[in-house]
Motif scaffolding. Structure first.
Motif, PDB file in Angstrom:
ATOM      1  N   HIS A   1     -16.311  26.398 -44.115  1.00 23.71           N
ATOM      2  CA  HIS A   1     -15.177  26.244 -45.030  1.00 23.71           C
ATOM      3  C   HIS A   1     -14.842  27.550 -45.728  1.00 23.71           C
ATOM      4  O   HIS A   1     -14.360  27.550 -46.872  1.00 23.71           O
TER       5      HIS A   1
ATOM      6  N   GLY B   1      -6.199  19.717 -48.354  1.00 23.77           N
ATOM      7  CA  GLY B   1      -7.223  18.770 -47.973  1.00 23.77           C
ATOM      8  C   GLY B   1      -7.633  17.999 -49.220  1.00 23.77           C
ATOM      9  O   GLY B   1      -6.913  17.961 -50.216  1.00 23.77           O
TER      10      GLY B   1
ATOM     11  N   PRO C   1      -5.246  22.633 -38.256  1.00 20.82           N
ATOM     12  CA  PRO C   1      -5.191  21.810 -39.478  1.00 20.82           C
ATOM     13  C   PRO C   1      -6.431  20.957 -39.690  1.00 20.82           C
ATOM     14  O   PRO C   1      -6.600  20.365 -40.762  1.00 20.82           O
ATOM     15  N   ARG C   2      -7.308  20.870 -38.693  1.00 21.45           N
ATOM     16  CA  ARG C   2      -8.541  20.107 -38.873  1.00 21.45           C
ATOM     17  C   ARG C   2      -9.571  20.890 -39.679  1.00 21.45           C
ATOM     18  O   ARG C   2     -10.464  20.309 -40.296  1.00 21.45           O
ATOM     19  N   SER C   3      -9.491  22.209 -39.661  1.00 18.73           N
ATOM     20  CA  SER C   3     -10.413  23.040 -40.434  1.00 18.73           C
ATOM     21  C   SER C   3      -9.814  23.294 -41.808  1.00 18.73           C
ATOM     22  O   SER C   3      -8.607  23.141 -42.019  1.00 18.73           O
ATOM     23  N   TYR C   4     -10.642  23.702 -42.760  1.00 18.12           N
ATOM     24  CA  TYR C   4     -10.120  23.933 -44.104  1.00 18.12           C
ATOM     25  C   TYR C   4     -11.070  24.806 -44.910  1.00 18.12           C
ATOM     26  O   TYR C   4     -12.257  24.911 -44.635  1.00 18.12           O
TER      27      TYR C   4
ATOM     28  N   ARG D   1      -6.025  23.182 -45.984  1.00 22.01           N
ATOM     29  CA  ARG D   1      -6.157  23.190 -44.529  1.00 22.01           C
ATOM     30  C   ARG D   1      -5.394  24.355 -43.899  1.00 22.01           C
ATOM     31  O   ARG D   1      -5.897  25.022 -43.001  1.00 22.01           O
TER      32      ARG D   1
END
Length: 748
Positions: free
Chosen positions: A163, A229, A185-188, A312
């Motif tokens: 993160h 997020g 967009p799945r990572s943040y 995100r």
């Protein structure tokens, strides 16, 4: 700073020693032909020498030997040490061998400080590979190393944080990039939960978290999209920087101007239009002051999941009249993305995040049992910026269960280099100090482990207009009644840019040292809190002067001026050999040895010889307390540079040992030492005087690629002469010297 990867393309001309030798030889022949008086030489049988600089002039070095004027008492087994940093994969087993350790320790330094590098990489340090995860079922969450004794720890590693928020940083992690412009967009990014009210006991607005977008060039931006997020910001401000210089490295060169104030953030994908778009701007900041405290997806049961802020992806650009949006950001899963910086990072990670190529941090057991500590108490670090108080407490408990002696504990690693605000560092410091002192109330804790700087470290002004990083950190501890938790202040010393070093920089070292020590005190560090240089070398980047005779003279002057001008403990870097490689101006090495890729040592560098001069000739390790006095010389060149500096020490056995540096590249100088004992009494060396000299006559570096080496590479020259009231001593050109003997009283 930890051996940065820098571009070495830019160079300036430097007067290399090899050229100087030719110049001096020619000049010497000219003098001999036109002047019947030649340069004098010390000999092992002479009673004294009446050598010269020009025209047989003798320079007097005045030593203030009045007992009440002693600058400080110091024990070399505490005050003069070295360091071990992270090592490349495969090097631990090479460094920690009897032969290499014997060579490493032969430089003479006493104690050692363990450098913690994983935080520079944005990684969590598993000081013990064994331990527990907060989410054991998924081998993820917050890792706590085991304090239970088991198989000795030989290796430890870093786990890059998933993160993370910074695109670039000070370390060398192969996978370092921000999650906010990675196109996924799945990572943040998520901020550090330990900076929220749940853990600090203070309102979130006291520790605002921030994100800065660097567009790379000034652009007209009228739209910002934030894909939040959980948790997200309910109260935040979007700002632009109105200065021309970078806001992180030049925080007083501009101001943040509000573009949009949001008091009812709803999370999700928020689109913000600026009704009065500014002039083109390069930097945009999101300043977050109140969290939604809604749980993220990592571990819904862990309270750390629901505090702080998470983003995100970011988008910035312009919107057309029809609502079409043009994004100016580059989204890529690597360093080619649009650059983003963040205030902090959540230390959440998983077992799958291990990067086996990121380097090897020596295991605690190997560190203490190998002999590299010289069997002295060692300064060790705890990870703080990307760790938990429980993990740090477990580390100290483990070390103490083993019976390993600790001198000091450094808290975190270079928060200034990671652009952390001082109040945030202070909040973490107090939480970790509380946890550590529960393990051992006697621990001496300190920091902040500043990068090597020559000026005060500044940050954006707070509500009271304060810009000094250290000043605000000290004030934070005071305001919380916890200044006693600061047992020392540590910083690194890398004074010169690697590609810009010239001989004249040698004259600046005492001035730079005095300047930074005065700054730290002016920032509010109490007089009884030691100032500790925990890592040092000529420069933060590899450069050929590190292996020139320049380095030997610099090291002697650096150590002597540091102790004389207000510093308390000096650690030189590093202890171990490392492969010689290309740097600015030519091939070089940071350390004491000319070594190949397998760490086979082929020669000693000038810093090695200088280290032995300092530790084996100037002071006596294992002898106890030394008394340091001041000395002065008025010999200057045409530009006003002081050519000779001297650092007198009275040894425990009563002898006087004076380290004297002749910074004149071209000329030897005759000196006479006068010891002022007060009440009109002058003293001089009496009886046999031992003189040890190392300079450009013994050592010249030849930069020849992989075959670079010193030639000549001779040992320091030791002579013994007879002292007396009128005795004088020759300092060879470009030389580090130690004069040692006893003094007698002479009425004047």
């Amino acid at each position: 700073m930890k051996h940065r990867n820098l571009s070495y393309a830019r160079t300036k001309t430097m007067r290399f020693v090899s050229r100087d030798i030719l110049v001096v030889l020619f000049f010497s022949l000219f003098v001999l032909a036109n002047n019947s008086t030649s340069f004098g030489q010390q000999t092992s049988t002479g009673s004294s020498s009446t050598s010269n600089s020009f025209h047989d002039a003798i320079t007097t070095i005045h030593v203030d030997a009045i007992p009440s004027h002693v600058i400080k008492s110091f024990d070399p087994d505490v005050a003069l040490g070295t360091s071990i940093d992270i090592l490349p994969q495969g090097f631990v087993d090479k460094v920690y061998t009897p032969a290499i350790l014997k060579e490493s320790l032969s430089a003479g330094w006493g104690p050692i400080t363990y450098r913690q590098n994983t935080e520079l990489q944005g990684a969590a340090w598993h000081w013990n590979p064994r331990g527990t995860w907060s989410d054991a079922a998924h081998q993820s969450g917050y890792f706590t190393g085991s304090a239970e004794l088991g198989e000795p720890i030989r290796h430890s590693a870093g786990y890059p944080l998933p993160h993370r928020g910074n695109t670039i940083g000070d370390g060398h992690s192969r996978s370092k990039y921000s999650r906010m412009t990675d196109g996924d967009p799945r990572s943040y990014w998520k901020s550090n939960p330990y900076l929220t009210s749940k853990f600090t006991g203070e309102d979130d607005s006291v520790h605002p978290q921030w994100v800065i977008l660097d567009l790379g060039a000034a652009e007209k931006v009228d739209t910002l999209k934030i894909d939040w997020g959980n948790p997200f910001a309910r109260n935040y401000v979007v700002q632009y920087w109105n200065g021309e210089k970078k806001p992180l490295s030049n925080p007083a060169a501009g101001a943040w101007i509000a573009l949009r104030i949001v008091n009812d953030g709803r999370g999700g994908l928020e689109t913000l239009r600026f009704t009065a778009p500014p002039a083109p701007a390069r930097y945009i900041r999101i300043w977050m002051m109140q969290s939604s405290n809604t749980a993220g997806r990592d571990d819904l049961r862990d309270p750390r999941s629901s505090v702080g802020y998470a983003i995100r992806e970011l988008y910035a650009g312009s919107s057309g009249p029809g609502g079409e949006f043009v994004d100016l950001l580059k989204h890529a899963p690597d360093g080619g993305q649009t650059v983003v910086h963040a205030s902090s990072v959540d230390p959440w990670h998983s077992a799958a995040d291990l990067d086996p190529q990121a380097g090897d941090q020596t295991g605690m057991d190997l560190f203490y049992t190998s002999g590299i500590t010289n069997h002295l108490p060692a300064m060790i670090p705890i990870a703080m910026l990307y760790s938990t108080p429980e993990d740090a407490a477990a580390q100290i408990a483990y070390v103490e269960k083993r019976g390993y002696p600790i001198s000091y504990v450094e808290m975190g690693e270079e928060p200034d280099g990671q652009k952390m605000l001082p109040e945030d560092y202070g909040a973490l410091y107090l939480q970790f100090a509380t946890a550590l002192h529960k393990v051992d109330p006697k621990l001496k804790l300190g920091g902040p482990i500043f990068e090597g700087v020559n000026e005060d470290i500044q940050v954006w002004p707070d509500s009271r207009g304060r810009v000094s990083w250290l000043g605000r950190f000290v004030d934070y501890l005071k305001e919380h009644g916890r200044l006693a938790d600061l047992s020392f202040v540590s910083f690194e010393h890398y004074p010169f840019p690697p590609c810009d070093i010239t001989w004249s920089d040698l004259y600046r070292e005492p001035e730079l040292t005095e300047g930074i020590l005065k700054i730290w005190r002016a920032d509010g560090v109490p007089a009884n809190v030691p100032l500790v240089n925990t890592e040092s070398n000529i420069s933060w980047g590899l450069t050929q002067p590190m292996t020139d005779i320049f380095a030997a003279l610099w090291l002697g002057d650096s150590v002597g001026s540091f102790l004389t001008l207000g510093g308390d403990i000096y650690y030189h870097s590093p202890i171990q050999p490392e492969p010689i490689r290309s740097g600015c101006r030519g091939w070089s090495t940071y350390g004491n040895f000319v070594a190949d890729e397998n760490l086979n040592i082929h020669a000693y560098t000038s810093q090695y010889h200088a280290s032995r001069m300092i530790n084996l000739e100037w002071v006596k390790h294992g002898a106890g307390s030394h008394q340091l006095f001041s000395a002065s010389s008025d010999l200057k060149d045409g530009a006003g540079h002081v050519l000779i500096t001297a650092y007198p020490v009275q040894l425990p056995d009563g002898q006087w040992s004076v380290m004297v540096i002749n910074k004149d590249q071209s000329n030897p100088h005759g000196v006479r030492l006068v010891f002022d004992a007060g009440t009109g009494t002058k003293r001089s060396f009496s009886g046999p005087v031992t003189i040890v000299s190392f300079g450009s006559e013994q050592y010249v570096w030849r930069s020849e690629g992989v075959d670079s080496h010193p030639d000549p590479n001779l040992l320091p020259v030791t002579t013994t002469v007879q002292g007396g009231e009128n005795s004088s001593f020759t300092l060879p050109k470009s030389s580090l010297n130690v004069l040692r003997g006893r003094i007698e009283s002479t009425a004047r």
